[in-house]
Scaffold this motif. Structure first.
Motif, short mmCIF file in Angstrom:
data_model
loop_
_atom_site.label_atom_id
_atom_site.label_comp_id
_atom_site.label_asym_id
_atom_site.label_seq_id
_atom_site.Cartn_x
_atom_site.Cartn_y
_atom_site.Cartn_z
N THR A 114 0.91 4.16 -2.86
CA THR A 114 0.47 5.36 -2.82
C THR A 114 1.14 6.50 -2.89
OG1 THR A 114 -0.89 4.30 -1.00
CG2 THR A 114 -0.55 6.76 -0.65
N ARG A 146 -7.00 12.17 -6.93
CA ARG A 146 -7.85 11.94 -5.82
C ARG A 146 -9.37 11.46 -6.35
NH1 ARG A 146 -5.90 16.78 -3.94
NH2 ARG A 146 -7.89 17.66 -4.48
N PRO A 147 -9.73 10.25 -6.18
CA PRO A 147 -11.17 10.02 -6.78
C PRO A 147 -12.10 10.77 -6.13
CG PRO A 147 -10.29 8.32 -4.85
CD PRO A 147 -9.24 9.34 -5.14
N ALA A 192 -5.42 1.45 -8.70
CA ALA A 192 -6.87 1.44 -8.39
C ALA A 192 -6.98 0.62 -7.13
CB ALA A 192 -7.48 0.52 -9.67
N SER A 211 1.41 6.87 -6.81
CA SER A 211 0.58 7.54 -7.34
C SER A 211 0.86 9.19 -7.25
CB SER A 211 -0.75 7.30 -6.51
OG SER A 211 -0.81 8.11 -5.24
N THR A 221 0.91 -1.04 -0.01
CA THR A 221 -0.08 -0.05 -0.03
C THR A 221 1.03 1.33 0.07
OG1 THR A 221 -1.74 -1.19 1.17
CG2 THR A 221 -1.88 1.25 1.13
N VAL A 274 -5.22 0.90 -4.58
CA VAL A 274 -4.97 1.89 -3.36
C VAL A 274 -6.18 3.10 -3.75
CG1 VAL A 274 -3.07 1.42 -2.72
CG2 VAL A 274 -3.24 3.21 -4.65
N GLY A 275 -7.12 2.70 -4.50
CA GLY A 275 -8.38 3.78 -4.45
C GLY A 275 -8.21 4.72 -5.38
N ILE A 276 -7.32 4.84 -6.49
CA ILE A 276 -7.22 5.91 -7.43
C ILE A 276 -8.10 5.51 -8.57
CG2 ILE A 276 -5.41 7.08 -9.00
CD1 ILE A 276 -4.81 7.32 -6.00
N ASP A 277 -8.92 6.50 -9.08
CA ASP A 277 -10.00 6.42 -10.06
C ASP A 277 -9.25 5.87 -11.34
OD1 ASP A 277 -11.87 6.55 -11.85
OD2 ASP A 277 -12.55 8.55 -11.07
#
Length: 177
Positions: free
Chosen positions: A13, A109-110, A81, A16, A9, A83-86
């Protein structure tokens, strides 16, 4: 979906927020056999990939290939994706190895209005200023400023516009291939 470790993670992160989603340098304390194991597992899972390093841009080396070249590590769209990146923004940012890190991080930032703006401009039909205003709540002059300032100048994206009968001026994002 594989559950990520804290190390994975952290690597993704940090990647990104770096130009070109560079995964190097690795976190402090991760080196030697532990680094090889962690990176090998992430490559196998498709979270990062090994690519030729651009030495002109002084990209950090993961390993030397012996012919005066080397490789570096970049996070894949799947890794970002995870780690939550759109994913829509990941696709847009994939070709930006020379952009400013802070601009890339802000745009990834999503759920942000900038991410929504990028998605609308990527849509097949593009978007009008009025449609963007309705979706974001921004005023028309703010939208034009975001397109010329944030997207074109800071991120280096190519935004085109054309007048379409019955719809008005349509703005589109030209994706890097």
């Amino acid at each position: 979906m594989t559950k990520l470790t804290d190390t994975q993670t952290l690597i993704l992160t940090r990647a990104s927020a770096r130009p070109g989603s560079l995964a190097l340098p690795l976190p402090d304390g991760l080196h030697g056999a532990a680094a090889k194991m962690a990176i090998g597992r992430m490559i196998k899972l498709g979270l990062i990939e090994e690519v030729e390093a651009n030495l002109r841009h002084k990209e950090p080396l993961w390993r030397e290939t012996g012919d005066g070249h080397g490789t570096t590590l970049i996070a894949t769209p799947e890794g970002l994706a995870a780690v939550g990146i759109d994913p829509v923004v990941v696709k847009t940012m994939a070709g930006l190895r020379d952009a400013k890190p802070e601009a890339i991080a802000a745009s990834q930032r999503p759920g942000t209005k900038q991410a929504r703006l990028i998605a609308m401009l990527q849509a097949e039909g593009g978007a009008t200023i009025a449609e963007i205003a309705e979706a974001t709540g921004w005023q028309h002059h703010s939208i034009r400023g975001a397109i010329s300032g944030s997207l074109k100048k800071k991120l280096g994206l190519t935004v085109t516009s054309e007048k379409v009968d019955g719809r008005g001026r349509i703005y589109r994002l030209a994706l890097s291939e």
